[in-house]
Design an enzyme around this catalytic site. Structure first.
Site, short mmCIF file in Angstrom:
data_model
loop_
_atom_site.label_atom_id
_atom_site.label_comp_id
_atom_site.label_asym_id
_atom_site.label_seq_id
_atom_site.Cartn_x
_atom_site.Cartn_y
_atom_site.Cartn_z
N ARG A 1 0.85 -1.18 0.00
CA ARG A 1 0.00 0.00 0.00
C ARG A 1 0.88 1.22 0.00
O ARG A 1 1.77 1.34 0.84
CB ARG A 1 -0.79 0.00 1.33
CG ARG A 1 -2.23 -0.06 1.16
CD ARG A 1 -3.02 -0.04 2.42
NE ARG A 1 -2.48 0.53 3.64
CZ ARG A 1 -3.23 1.01 4.60
NH1 ARG A 1 -4.54 1.05 4.47
NH2 ARG A 1 -2.72 1.46 5.72
N ASP B 1 0.77 -2.36 12.29
CA ASP B 1 1.18 -2.88 10.97
C ASP B 1 1.44 -4.39 11.07
O ASP B 1 2.43 -4.81 11.65
CB ASP B 1 2.44 -2.13 10.50
CG ASP B 1 2.78 -2.48 9.06
OD1 ASP B 1 2.83 -3.69 8.72
OD2 ASP B 1 3.00 -1.56 8.26
N ASP C 1 4.80 -5.80 9.53
CA ASP C 1 5.98 -5.50 10.35
C ASP C 1 5.97 -6.31 11.65
O ASP C 1 7.00 -6.83 12.08
CB ASP C 1 6.02 -4.00 10.68
CG ASP C 1 6.62 -3.20 9.54
OD1 ASP C 1 7.31 -3.80 8.69
OD2 ASP C 1 6.40 -1.98 9.50
N THR D 1 -0.96 7.60 -0.77
CA THR D 1 -2.19 7.60 -1.59
C THR D 1 -3.15 6.48 -1.17
O THR D 1 -4.31 6.49 -1.55
CB THR D 1 -1.83 7.37 -3.07
OG1 THR D 1 -1.24 6.06 -3.17
CG2 THR D 1 -0.84 8.39 -3.57
C1 PRP Z 1 -1.08 -4.13 4.64
C2 PRP Z 1 -1.85 -5.40 4.92
C3 PRP Z 1 -2.75 -5.50 3.74
C4 PRP Z 1 -3.03 -4.07 3.40
C5 PRP Z 1 -4.40 -3.73 3.86
O1 PRP Z 1 -0.05 -4.38 3.75
O2 PRP Z 1 -1.03 -6.51 5.09
O3 PRP Z 1 -2.19 -6.18 2.65
O4 PRP Z 1 -2.06 -3.28 4.08
O5 PRP Z 1 -4.73 -2.44 3.54
P1 PRP Z 1 -5.85 -2.08 2.46
O6 PRP Z 1 -7.06 -2.91 2.80
O7 PRP Z 1 -6.06 -0.62 2.71
O8 PRP Z 1 -5.31 -2.38 1.11
P2 PRP Z 1 1.20 -3.39 3.60
O9 PRP Z 1 1.04 -2.53 2.40
O10 PRP Z 1 1.46 -2.71 4.90
O11 PRP Z 1 2.36 -4.38 3.23
P3 PRP Z 1 3.10 -5.48 4.15
O12 PRP Z 1 2.10 -6.59 4.41
O13 PRP Z 1 4.23 -5.89 3.29
O14 PRP Z 1 3.54 -4.81 5.42
N1 URA Z 2 -2.37 -2.61 7.18
C1 URA Z 2 -1.97 -2.94 8.43
O1 URA Z 2 -1.02 -3.72 8.58
N2 URA Z 2 -2.64 -2.43 9.47
C2 URA Z 2 -3.69 -1.62 9.34
O2 URA Z 2 -4.27 -1.18 10.36
C3 URA Z 2 -4.09 -1.27 8.03
C4 URA Z 2 -3.42 -1.78 6.97
#
Ligand code: PRP
Ligand code: URA
Length: 207
Positions: free
Chosen positions: A101, A198, A201, A105
């Protein structure tokens, strides 16, 4: 159709995930336990076919999976659900989609895609612990329905926001969603409240 797990052990484990003092090892273990219960619930969408089996005493009817089951974790955080799902569905295939994400944006960017061949009857179980705006899941569903033959997907999350659920219902009304918790809302930077922070992470120990 949205199913929210109601199970005391899942509620206990969600609390462990939410707690900011939970360390990486405890976080992974709680994710694994919740994942197994989610897998049992999501597996209700699997179709079986009748077979004959011979017990030591006689012939009887049994069941086999009728079609391919493909797990599709959304990297990175979806990685944490692969092991519990393959524990419960050991014959499932596994593909990966990598999405991040853009934190400014909130748009989804794809950086990896490696999915086994899908057929019309394949059941794709999309795994992503966090369903926030729904951007990642809707990008994945669009890709499944437009660029592959499959017609059957189930979405699995650990924590979902109402905004994300509404987006799926609006764009893919026939796709079932299974979640362990339906939280209150998103904050102004797209994080789920109360949420757990997150997920990627915290699961990978990269805070
Ligand atoms: C996070 C999470 C989802 C997404 C959810 O991923 O693991 O994939 O955000 O958000 P959305 O419903 O608004 O799309 P992130 O981009 O943080 O990547 P990561 O899993 O690699 O940390
Ligand atoms: N992705 C995450 O990991 N946590 C949130 O709360 C939203 C998106």
């Amino acid at each position: 159709m949205v199913t929210v797990l109601e199970h005391p052990l899942v509620q206990r484990d969600i609390t462990i995930l939410r707690d900011k003092l939970t360390n990486t090892q405890e976080f992974r273990a709680a994710m694994r336990r919740i994942g197994r219960v989610l897998a049992c619930e999501a597996a209700k969408h699997i179709e079986v076919r009748k077979v004959t089996v011979e017990t030591p005493l006689e012939m009887t009817e049994g069941y086999k999976l009728a079609n391919d089951v493909v797990l599709l974790p959304v990297l990175r955080a979806g990685n944490g659900l692969v092991e519990p799902f393959t524990d419960v569905i050991p014959d499932a295939k596994v593909g990966y989609i990598g999405l991040r994400r853009n934190e400014e944006t909130l748009q989804t960017e794809e950086y990896y895609y490696n999915v086994p061949e899908l057929h019309t009857a394949s059941l794709v179980i999309i795994l992503d612990p966090m369903l926030a705006t729904g951007g990642s899941i809707c990008t994945t569903l669009d890709k499944m329905f437009h660029s592959s033959a499959t017609r059957k997907c189930v979405v699995v999350s650990v924590i979902a926001a109402p905004e994300g659920i509404q987006r799926i219902v609006a764009n893919h009304p026939n796709v079932p969603v299974v979640t362990a918790s339906l939280d209150r809302c998103l904050n102004d930077v797209g994080y789920i409240l109360p949420g757990l922070g997150d997920a990627g992470d915290r699961y990978h120990g990269t805070m």
